[in-house]
Design an enzyme around this catalytic site. Structure first.
Site, PDB file in Angstrom:
ATOM      1  N   GLU A 139       0.814  -1.231   0.000  1.00  0.00           N
ATOM      2  CA  GLU A 139       0.000   0.000   0.000  1.00  0.00           C
ATOM      3  C   GLU A 139       0.841   1.272   0.000  1.00  0.00           C
ATOM      4  OE1 GLU A 139      -3.226  -0.041   2.824  1.00  0.00           O
ATOM      5  OE2 GLU A 139      -4.042  -1.907   2.049  1.00  0.00           O
ATOM      6  N   GLU A 192      -5.533  -8.630   0.508  1.00  0.00           N
ATOM      7  CA  GLU A 192      -6.252  -8.248   1.723  1.00  0.00           C
ATOM      8  C   GLU A 192      -7.692  -7.977   1.368  1.00  0.00           C
ATOM      9  OE1 GLU A 192      -4.780  -5.036   4.218  1.00  0.00           O
ATOM     10  OE2 GLU A 192      -2.701  -5.565   3.781  1.00  0.00           O
TER      11      GLU A 192
END
Ligand SMILES: *[C@@H]1O[C@H](CO)[C@@H](O)[C@H](O)[C@H]1NC(C)=O
Length: 313
Positions: free
Chosen positions: A132, A239
Site C-alpha cells: 500500500e 487483503e
C-alpha cells in the site's frame, strides 16, 4: 506429525478449485507493539490449519517485512515457524521508507536464504515488494512513489538472482484504486503479479452505498477493474475482510453476522473461482483492542477458542 499426515490425505481429494492459495495476513507485531516470536507465528499457522470445516486448507501466511522485530536485519521468525508447521509464505519487504532502510529488508532476505536454504525457499509462494505504498503516498502519508517501488522491485530481483528464490513471482501489494490509477502503470509493468487490497467497508462513497448488501458487488468490481489495469499479470487478493468490531462507516456496520455474509459471498466466490486469497485477518487483537478489529478467531487455546463466524462455504 499425525496432524500433517491426515491433513495431506484430505488435501489429496480436493478438487481443482482448491489448488489456489488460501492464507491470512500476519503483521510482525501484536497490537501492544510487542514483537511476534516464532511460537506466536506457529500458533497462528496451526490455528489457521485447524479452522473448523476447512480440512486444513488455509496453509499460507502473507508477511509485511523480512525483518524480525527488534533486530536490524535478522530474518523474521515466521520463517522457522512456517518450516515447523508446513505453511507457505507470501514474503513482504516493507518499502515505505528510505533506500537505506529498504537495504535492511534485502539483507534480511539474503540472510534468510543462507540461513534456511531450500527448507525456506520451497515454501515461498511469492515476494511482495511493498504494501500500500502508492496508496499511502496518495493520502500524504509516508509511502513510496511509483519510481521508488520499481527501483525496489529491481533490487529485489537482483538479490534473488542465482539463489533458490530465483523464479518465484515478484510483485507489489496495493489498494485496488492505486493499480487502476494510470500514473502507477510502471509498477504494474515491473510486477509478475499484483496483490490487490480491497475493503468495501471503507468505500462509503461507492454507488449503491457501502452496506453489507452491496459489499460483494463492490469487492468484485474492484477486482475486475484491477484485472483491467493488470497488463495481463495475475491478480491475487492480498487483503480483504469485514470487521467484527469497530466504528460504523456510512452504511457499513461491523459485526459477526455481516462478516459471515461477506465471507459467504465474496470469499467463497474467490475460492470457487481459484483466485489466490489472503484474508485480513485470522486473529482478533491481542492486548490492545484495535478499531476496527477484523479477526475471526480469538487468542487462546487453538481448538477451543471459538471462531466469530463459520468460515465454511
Ligand atoms: C458475488 O459476486 C460475484 C462476482 O460478481 C457473483 O458471481 C456472485 O454471484 C455474487 N454472490 C452473491 C451472493 O451475490
Amino acid at each position: 506429525m499425525q496432524f500433517f499426515t491426515s491433513a495431506l490425505a484430505v488435501a489429496a481429494t480436493f478438487s481443482v478449485a482448491d489448488a489456489a492459495i488460501k492464507g491470512f495476513n500476519s503483521g510482525s507485531t501484536f497490537s501492544t507493539g510487542a514483537n511476534k516470536q516464532q511460537a506466536d507465528f506457529a500458533y497462528e499457522m496451526k490455528a489457521a490449519q485447524q479452522l473448523p470445516g476447512t480440512n486444513g486448507a488455509w496453509t499460507s501466511v502473507r508477511l509485511y517485512t523480512m525483518i524480525q522485530g527488534g533486530t536490524t536485519d535478522s530474518p523474521i521468525s515466521a520463517i522457522p515457524a512456517a518450516i515447523e508447521t508446513k505453511s507457505t509464505l507470501l514474503l513482504g519487504l516493507w518499502a515505505s521508507e528510505t533506500s537505506d532502510a529498504f537495504q535492511n529488508e534485502l539483507n534480511a532476505l539474503k540472510n534468510a536464504i543462507s540461513q534456511y536454504g531450500t527448507a525456506f525457499t520451497d515454501l515461498v509462494t511469492g515476494i511482495s515488494v511493498g504494501s500500500e505504498d502508492l496508496y499511502r503516498t496518495s493520502t500524504g502519508e509516508v509511502g513510496a512513489t511509483p519510481e521508488q517501488v520499481v527501483d525496489f522491485i529491481s533490487k529485489t530481483r537482483a538479490v534473488i538472482k542465482g539463489t533458490s528464490l530465483e523464479g518465484k513471482p515478484v510483485g507489489h501489494v496495493d489498494t485496488w484504486d492505486a493499480f487502476v490509477n494510470g500514473a502507477n502503470s510502471a509498477v504494474v509493468s515491473a510486477c509478475d503479479f499484483l496483490g490487490m487490497d480491497a475493503y468495501p467497508y471503507y468505500q462509503a462513497s461507492t454507488v449503491g452505498g457501502n452496506g453489507i448488501g452491496n459489499a460483494n458487488a463492490t469487492f468484485w468490481k474492484a477486482y475486475t477493474d484491477t484485472v483491467g489495469a493488470a497488463q495481463g499479470k495475475p491478480v491475487w487478493i492480498t487483503e480483504t475482510g469485514w470487521p467484527i468490531v469497530g466504528d460504523t462507516i456510512g452504511e457499513a456496520v461491523p459485526g459477526a453476522e455481516d462478516a459471515r455474509t461477506f465471507w459467504e459471498e465474496a470469499v467463497c466466490h474467490a475460492l470457487a473461482t481459484d483466485v489466490n486469497m489472503y484474508y485480513f485477518q485470522l486473529q482478533t487483537s491481542q492486548g490492545v483492542q484495535v478499531n476496527p478489529d477484523w479477526g475471526i478467531k480469538g487468542a487462546g487455546d487453538i481448538v477451543n477458542e471459538a471462531v466469530r463466524f463459520q468460515v465454511t462455504c
